[in-house]
Design a protein around this motif. Sequence first.
Motif, mmCIF file in Angstrom:
data_model
loop_
_atom_site.group_PDB
_atom_site.id
_atom_site.type_symbol
_atom_site.label_atom_id
_atom_site.label_comp_id
_atom_site.label_asym_id
_atom_site.label_seq_id
_atom_site.Cartn_x
_atom_site.Cartn_y
_atom_site.Cartn_z
ATOM 1 N N ASP A 11 0.827 -1.208 0.000
ATOM 2 C CA ASP A 11 0.000 0.000 0.000
ATOM 3 C C ASP A 11 0.865 1.263 0.000
ATOM 4 O OD1 ASP A 11 -2.580 1.334 0.148
ATOM 5 O OD2 ASP A 11 -2.004 1.853 2.206
ATOM 6 N N VAL A 12 1.902 1.275 0.810
ATOM 7 C CA VAL A 12 2.806 2.435 0.856
ATOM 8 C C VAL A 12 3.431 2.669 -0.513
ATOM 9 C CG1 VAL A 12 5.029 3.231 1.763
ATOM 10 C CG2 VAL A 12 3.299 2.339 3.315
ATOM 11 N N ILE A 13 3.873 1.606 -1.147
ATOM 12 C CA ILE A 13 4.504 1.726 -2.463
ATOM 13 C C ILE A 13 3.496 2.215 -3.494
ATOM 14 C CG2 ILE A 13 5.589 0.428 -4.340
ATOM 15 C CD1 ILE A 13 6.803 -1.345 -2.016
ATOM 16 N N ALA A 14 2.292 1.677 -3.455
ATOM 17 C CA ALA A 14 1.259 2.106 -4.401
ATOM 18 C C ALA A 14 0.965 3.596 -4.242
ATOM 19 C CB ALA A 14 -0.006 1.289 -4.201
ATOM 20 N N LYS A 15 0.878 4.061 -3.013
ATOM 21 C CA LYS A 15 0.612 5.480 -2.772
ATOM 22 C C LYS A 15 1.789 6.349 -3.197
ATOM 23 C CE LYS A 15 -2.733 4.887 0.891
ATOM 24 N NZ LYS A 15 -2.985 4.929 2.325
ATOM 25 N N GLN A 16 2.987 5.871 -2.962
ATOM 26 C CA GLN A 16 4.190 6.643 -3.293
ATOM 27 C C GLN A 16 4.416 6.713 -4.803
ATOM 28 O OE1 GLN A 16 5.936 8.522 -1.405
ATOM 29 N NE2 GLN A 16 8.028 8.586 -2.079
ATOM 30 N N THR A 17 4.145 5.622 -5.505
ATOM 31 C CA THR A 17 4.473 5.558 -6.935
ATOM 32 C C THR A 17 3.275 5.773 -7.853
ATOM 33 O OG1 THR A 17 4.110 3.167 -7.079
ATOM 34 C CG2 THR A 17 6.339 3.925 -6.480
ATOM 35 N N GLY A 18 2.076 5.566 -7.325
ATOM 36 C CA GLY A 18 0.894 5.669 -8.168
ATOM 37 C C GLY A 18 0.686 4.449 -9.054
ATOM 38 N N LEU A 34 11.961 -1.888 -0.001
ATOM 39 C CA LEU A 34 11.318 -1.414 1.219
ATOM 40 C C LEU A 34 11.309 -2.503 2.287
ATOM 41 C CD1 LEU A 34 9.908 0.690 2.846
ATOM 42 C CD2 LEU A 34 7.783 0.159 1.627
ATOM 43 N N TRP A 35 11.029 -3.721 1.892
ATOM 44 C CA TRP A 35 11.001 -4.839 2.827
ATOM 45 C C TRP A 35 12.373 -4.996 3.487
ATOM 46 C CZ3 TRP A 35 8.502 -10.041 0.982
ATOM 47 C CH2 TRP A 35 8.223 -10.853 2.080
ATOM 48 N N ALA A 36 13.416 -4.929 2.670
ATOM 49 C CA ALA A 36 14.778 -5.056 3.194
ATOM 50 C C ALA A 36 15.106 -3.906 4.152
ATOM 51 C CB ALA A 36 15.784 -5.103 2.050
ATOM 52 N N ALA A 37 14.698 -2.705 3.796
ATOM 53 C CA ALA A 37 14.989 -1.547 4.639
ATOM 54 C C ALA A 37 14.297 -1.654 5.995
ATOM 55 C CB ALA A 37 14.576 -0.259 3.927
ATOM 56 N N ILE A 65 9.684 4.488 10.667
ATOM 57 C CA ILE A 65 9.375 3.512 9.613
ATOM 58 C C ILE A 65 8.756 4.214 8.410
ATOM 59 C CG2 ILE A 65 7.921 1.526 9.040
ATOM 60 C CD1 ILE A 65 8.427 0.592 11.986
ATOM 61 N N LYS A 66 7.886 5.185 8.662
ATOM 62 C CA LYS A 66 7.292 5.963 7.569
ATOM 63 C C LYS A 66 8.381 6.669 6.763
ATOM 64 C CE LYS A 66 4.269 9.890 6.723
ATOM 65 N NZ LYS A 66 3.455 10.936 7.357
ATOM 66 N N GLN A 67 9.330 7.282 7.448
ATOM 67 C CA GLN A 67 10.413 7.985 6.748
ATOM 68 C C GLN A 67 11.313 7.012 5.976
ATOM 69 O OE1 GLN A 67 10.790 11.253 6.228
ATOM 70 N NE2 GLN A 67 8.817 11.396 7.248
ATOM 71 N N ILE A 68 11.569 5.839 6.546
ATOM 72 C CA ILE A 68 12.336 4.822 5.821
ATOM 73 C C ILE A 68 11.587 4.440 4.551
ATOM 74 C CG2 ILE A 68 13.058 2.396 5.886
ATOM 75 C CD1 ILE A 68 13.685 2.843 8.897
ATOM 76 N N ALA A 69 10.297 4.252 4.659
ATOM 77 C CA ALA A 69 9.494 3.878 3.488
ATOM 78 C C ALA A 69 9.559 4.948 2.405
ATOM 79 C CB ALA A 69 8.041 3.633 3.899
ATOM 80 N N LEU A 70 9.374 6.197 2.798
ATOM 81 C CA LEU A 70 9.379 7.280 1.815
ATOM 82 C C LEU A 70 10.739 7.455 1.151
ATOM 83 C CD1 LEU A 70 7.212 9.903 3.716
ATOM 84 C CD2 LEU A 70 6.519 8.434 1.800
ATOM 85 N N ARG A 71 11.804 7.187 1.888
ATOM 86 C CA ARG A 71 13.151 7.343 1.338
ATOM 87 C C ARG A 71 13.587 6.114 0.537
ATOM 88 N NH1 ARG A 71 16.111 10.651 6.235
ATOM 89 N NH2 ARG A 71 14.336 12.000 6.594
ATOM 90 N N SER A 72 12.967 4.967 0.792
ATOM 91 C CA SER A 72 13.348 3.736 0.096
ATOM 92 C C SER A 72 12.701 3.604 -1.279
ATOM 93 C CB SER A 72 12.966 2.510 0.927
ATOM 94 O OG SER A 72 13.679 2.486 2.131
ATOM 95 N N VAL A 73 11.540 4.223 -1.430
ATOM 96 C CA VAL A 73 10.787 4.079 -2.682
ATOM 97 C C VAL A 73 10.623 5.449 -3.317
ATOM 98 C CG1 VAL A 73 8.638 3.298 -3.720
ATOM 99 C CG2 VAL A 73 9.555 2.109 -1.721
ATOM 100 N N PRO A 74 11.299 5.686 -4.426
ATOM 101 C CA PRO A 74 11.196 6.990 -5.081
ATOM 102 C C PRO A 74 9.821 7.170 -5.737
ATOM 103 C CG PRO A 74 12.472 5.476 -6.423
ATOM 104 C CD PRO A 74 12.171 4.766 -5.139
#
Length: 76
Positions: A11-18, A34-37, A65-74
């Motif tokens: 879900d985080v990736i879908a929201k970040q990337t569209g 993201l999983w690895a991070a 964790i939110k910040q790790i997610a946002l920084r891991s997925v452009p």
Amino acid sequence: NAERAFEILVDVIAKQTGVAPLKTPDGWIDIAALWAAVHGYAHLLIGKKLSMFPAGDFDEHNEVIKQIALRSVPKH
């Protein structure tokens, strides 16, 4: 549980990337990154390698964790 955690990553990736990450090769790479991070963060906390962050329960780590997610997925 593990399935719910995976759903949150997707879900985080879908929201970040569209883009629905389960449907593209790049999406699967984003999931792995993201999983690895997040897994690495958890491992470091358990090993007491991140003393600068609180050692409390999961809720205390939400923002990090939110910040790790946002920084891991452009954004795409």
